[in-house]
Design a protein around this motif. Structure first.
Motif, PDB file in Angstrom:
ATOM      1  N   SER A  20      -0.932   8.661 -15.197  1.00 53.69           N
ATOM      2  CA  SER A  20      -0.638   7.251 -14.841  1.00 53.69           C
ATOM      3  C   SER A  20       0.144   6.329 -15.727  1.00 53.69           C
ATOM      4  CB  SER A  20      -2.024   6.489 -14.543  1.00 53.69           C
ATOM      5  OG  SER A  20      -2.668   7.206 -13.518  1.00 53.69           O
ATOM      6  N   CYS A  21       0.989   5.542 -15.105  1.00 53.02           N
ATOM      7  CA  CYS A  21       1.573   4.639 -15.931  1.00 53.02           C
ATOM      8  C   CYS A  21       1.761   3.078 -15.145  1.00 53.02           C
ATOM      9  CB  CYS A  21       3.206   4.992 -15.991  1.00 53.02           C
ATOM     10  SG  CYS A  21       4.338   4.025 -17.056  1.00 53.02           S
ATOM     11  N   SER A  55      11.354   5.990  -5.934  1.00 57.13           N
ATOM     12  CA  SER A  55      12.367   4.718  -5.596  1.00 57.13           C
ATOM     13  C   SER A  55      11.259   3.555  -5.607  1.00 57.13           C
ATOM     14  CB  SER A  55      13.125   4.649  -4.277  1.00 57.13           C
ATOM     15  OG  SER A  55      12.205   4.926  -3.318  1.00 57.13           O
ATOM     16  N   ARG A  56      11.948   2.251  -5.428  1.00 63.14           N
ATOM     17  CA  ARG A  56      11.133   0.919  -5.702  1.00 63.14           C
ATOM     18  C   ARG A  56      10.412   0.955  -4.176  1.00 63.14           C
ATOM     19  NH1 ARG A  56      15.186  -2.370  -5.242  1.00 63.14           N
ATOM     20  NH2 ARG A  56      15.011  -3.339  -7.609  1.00 63.14           N
ATOM     21  N   SER A  57      10.635   1.433  -3.232  1.00 63.42           N
ATOM     22  CA  SER A  57       9.932   1.414  -1.855  1.00 63.42           C
ATOM     23  C   SER A  57       8.687   2.567  -2.106  1.00 63.42           C
ATOM     24  CB  SER A  57      10.508   1.582  -0.718  1.00 63.42           C
ATOM     25  OG  SER A  57      11.029   2.655  -0.702  1.00 63.42           O
ATOM     26  N   ARG A  75       3.732   5.868  -6.332  1.00 61.82           N
ATOM     27  CA  ARG A  75       3.614   4.597  -7.029  1.00 61.82           C
ATOM     28  C   ARG A  75       2.882   3.570  -5.963  1.00 61.82           C
ATOM     29  NH1 ARG A  75       9.460   2.124  -8.155  1.00 61.82           N
ATOM     30  NH2 ARG A  75       8.336   0.485  -8.792  1.00 61.82           N
ATOM     31  N   ASP A  76       2.198   2.659  -6.851  1.00 61.19           N
ATOM     32  CA  ASP A  76       1.466   1.587  -6.023  1.00 61.19           C
ATOM     33  C   ASP A  76       2.430   0.508  -6.647  1.00 61.19           C
ATOM     34  OD1 ASP A  76       0.061  -0.520  -5.420  1.00 61.19           O
ATOM     35  OD2 ASP A  76      -1.960   0.697  -5.704  1.00 61.19           O
ATOM     36  N   VAL A  82       2.870   4.003 -11.490  1.00 61.00           N
ATOM     37  CA  VAL A  82       3.200   5.342 -11.058  1.00 61.00           C
ATOM     38  C   VAL A  82       2.528   6.266 -11.632  1.00 61.00           C
ATOM     39  CG1 VAL A  82       4.940   5.467 -13.158  1.00 61.00           C
ATOM     40  CG2 VAL A  82       5.415   6.577 -10.827  1.00 61.00           C
ATOM     41  N   TYR A  83       2.163   7.332 -10.568  1.00 58.34           N
ATOM     42  CA  TYR A  83       1.647   8.496 -11.040  1.00 58.34           C
ATOM     43  C   TYR A  83       2.228   9.528 -10.953  1.00 58.34           C
ATOM     44  CZ  TYR A  83      -1.520   4.587  -9.341  1.00 58.34           C
ATOM     45  OH  TYR A  83      -2.120   3.286  -9.281  1.00 58.34           O
ATOM     46  N   LEU A  84       1.937  10.680 -11.735  1.00 60.33           N
ATOM     47  CA  LEU A  84       2.285  11.878 -11.497  1.00 60.33           C
ATOM     48  C   LEU A  84       1.108  13.123 -11.491  1.00 60.33           C
ATOM     49  CD1 LEU A  84       4.936  13.581 -11.721  1.00 60.33           C
ATOM     50  CD2 LEU A  84       4.554  14.269 -13.989  1.00 60.33           C
ATOM     51  N   GLN A  85       0.931  13.431 -10.446  1.00 64.73           N
ATOM     52  CA  GLN A  85      -0.078  14.479 -10.152  1.00 64.73           C
ATOM     53  C   GLN A  85       0.652  15.903 -10.365  1.00 64.73           C
ATOM     54  OE1 GLN A  85      -3.297  13.723  -9.020  1.00 64.73           O
ATOM     55  NE2 GLN A  85      -3.482  15.885  -9.352  1.00 64.73           N
TER      56      GLN A  85
END
Length: 126
Positions: A20-21, A55-57, A75-76, A82-85
């Motif tokens: 997570s970031c 992207s942003r969206s 991302r939320d 932003v997440y990396l699963q």
């Protein structure tokens, strides 16, 4: 803008892990807002390598070939996160993972990102 990554650790090959970031600070203003967010990784002695970008969206994603089908970036926007699963992890995925952000569109080039997190170590044992 400050980026804070978390979620790294030591796992066995085949396992899953989620990074997570969170972006904080001036992530938006009258004429701008946080754009693409991405994950890069780096092994000691080697160049930083692109992993994934969104992207942003959140509607556009990009992955390096070696992680396609195993990693998912998302991302939320409301939380500026932003997440990396990461799934089916392999020993060659071992690296320090960095999150990055810019004010524009996704890119595979590290030079196109203005903000960087401190890095999160992921170690995959065989």
């Amino acid at each position: 803008v400050q980026l804070q990554a978390s979620g790294g650790g030591l796992v066995q090959a085949g396992a899953s892990l989620r990074l997570s970031c969170t972006a904080s600070g001036r992530t938006s203003g009258p004429t701008y807002s946080l754009g693409a967010m991405a994950w890069f990784r780096q092994v000691a002695g080697k160049a930083r390598e692109f992993v994934a970008a969104v992207s942003r969206s959140g509607g556009t994603t990009d992955y390096t070939d070696s992680v396609k089908g195993r990693f998912t970036i998302s991302r939320d926007a409301a939380k500026n996160e932003v997440y990396l699963q990461m799934g089916s992890l392999k020993p060659e995925d071992t690296a320090v993972y960095y999150c990055a952000a810019n004010l524009v569109t996704p890119s595979r080039s590290a030079g196109h990102y203005d903000y960087w997190g401190q890095g999160s170590l992921v170690t995959v044992s065989s």
